[in-house]
Design a protein around this motif. Structure first.
Motif, PDB file in Angstrom:
ATOM      1  N   THR A  82      -3.149  -8.656  -2.385  1.00  0.00           N
ATOM      2  CA  THR A  82      -2.433  -7.526  -1.805  1.00  0.00           C
ATOM      3  C   THR A  82      -3.196  -6.230  -2.040  1.00  0.00           C
ATOM      4  O   THR A  82      -3.720  -6.005  -3.125  1.00  0.00           O
ATOM      5  CB  THR A  82      -1.022  -7.400  -2.431  1.00  0.00           C
ATOM      6  OG1 THR A  82      -0.304  -8.603  -2.162  1.00  0.00           O
ATOM      7  CG2 THR A  82      -0.265  -6.211  -1.875  1.00  0.00           C
ATOM      8  N   ARG A  83      -3.265  -5.395  -1.020  1.00  0.00           N
ATOM      9  CA  ARG A  83      -3.821  -4.045  -1.145  1.00  0.00           C
ATOM     10  C   ARG A  83      -2.901  -3.100  -0.384  1.00  0.00           C
ATOM     11  O   ARG A  83      -2.331  -3.465   0.649  1.00  0.00           O
ATOM     12  CB  ARG A  83      -5.234  -3.941  -0.566  1.00  0.00           C
ATOM     13  CG  ARG A  83      -6.275  -4.744  -1.302  1.00  0.00           C
ATOM     14  CD  ARG A  83      -6.489  -4.260  -2.735  1.00  0.00           C
ATOM     15  NE  ARG A  83      -7.489  -5.049  -3.415  1.00  0.00           N
ATOM     16  CZ  ARG A  83      -7.252  -6.180  -4.062  1.00  0.00           C
ATOM     17  NH1 ARG A  83      -6.040  -6.680  -4.105  1.00  0.00           N
ATOM     18  NH2 ARG A  83      -8.218  -6.823  -4.666  1.00  0.00           N
ATOM     19  N   LEU A  84      -2.795  -1.898  -0.870  1.00  0.00           N
ATOM     20  CA  LEU A  84      -1.944  -0.885  -0.251  1.00  0.00           C
ATOM     21  C   LEU A  84      -2.767   0.014   0.652  1.00  0.00           C
ATOM     22  O   LEU A  84      -3.887   0.384   0.292  1.00  0.00           O
ATOM     23  CB  LEU A  84      -1.280  -0.033  -1.333  1.00  0.00           C
ATOM     24  CG  LEU A  84      -0.371  -0.799  -2.287  1.00  0.00           C
ATOM     25  CD1 LEU A  84      -0.102   0.030  -3.525  1.00  0.00           C
ATOM     26  CD2 LEU A  84       0.920  -1.151  -1.600  1.00  0.00           C
ATOM     27  N   PRO A  85      -2.233   0.395   1.809  1.00  0.00           N
ATOM     28  CA  PRO A  85      -2.942   1.388   2.629  1.00  0.00           C
ATOM     29  C   PRO A  85      -2.903   2.735   1.910  1.00  0.00           C
ATOM     30  O   PRO A  85      -1.858   3.179   1.464  1.00  0.00           O
ATOM     31  CB  PRO A  85      -2.150   1.422   3.932  1.00  0.00           C
ATOM     32  CG  PRO A  85      -0.801   0.892   3.588  1.00  0.00           C
ATOM     33  CD  PRO A  85      -0.981  -0.028   2.405  1.00  0.00           C
ATOM     34  N   CYS A  86      -4.057   3.347   1.762  1.00  0.00           N
ATOM     35  CA  CYS A  86      -4.140   4.643   1.076  1.00  0.00           C
ATOM     36  C   CYS A  86      -4.097   5.766   2.096  1.00  0.00           C
ATOM     37  O   CYS A  86      -4.294   5.555   3.283  1.00  0.00           O
ATOM     38  CB  CYS A  86      -5.437   4.730   0.275  1.00  0.00           C
ATOM     39  SG  CYS A  86      -5.524   3.493  -1.010  1.00  0.00           S
TER      40      CYS A  86
END
Length: 87
Positions: free
Chosen positions: A75-79
């Motif tokens: 999982t990665r978050l949109p920055c």
């Protein structure tokens, strides 16, 4: 010998570090439920992960992503930067 209180900036930086690490740990725990072969647990894990992704403050997402990388989750978050570059 008296010890000086930590400065406000040190205390606030520590608190922010703890918050960021906590977000990443919660996401890691939710994501780990995907590996269980029980359909209901996977559904609950997906719901929890979706809620966490909405709750992480935009200003902390890049730092949370660094912890997610260290925890070796996908999982990665949109920055803020990647959102701005899409336009």
């Amino acid at each position: 010998m008296a010890f000086a209180k930590p400065s406000l900036t040190v205390r606030s930086r520590l608190q922010r570090w703890q918050q960021v690490r906590t977000w990443a740990r919660l996401i890691r725990e939710a994501e780990s439920l995907w590996h269980v072969d029980v359909r209901e647990l996977k559904r609950l894990g997906a719901l929890e992960l979706a809620e966490l992704l909405r709750e992480v403050p935009v200003g902390q997402r890049s730092r949370v992503n660094r912890w997610l990388t260290r925890y070796a989750v996908s999982t990665r978050l949109p920055c803020r930067e990647s959102v701005d570059n899409r336009g």
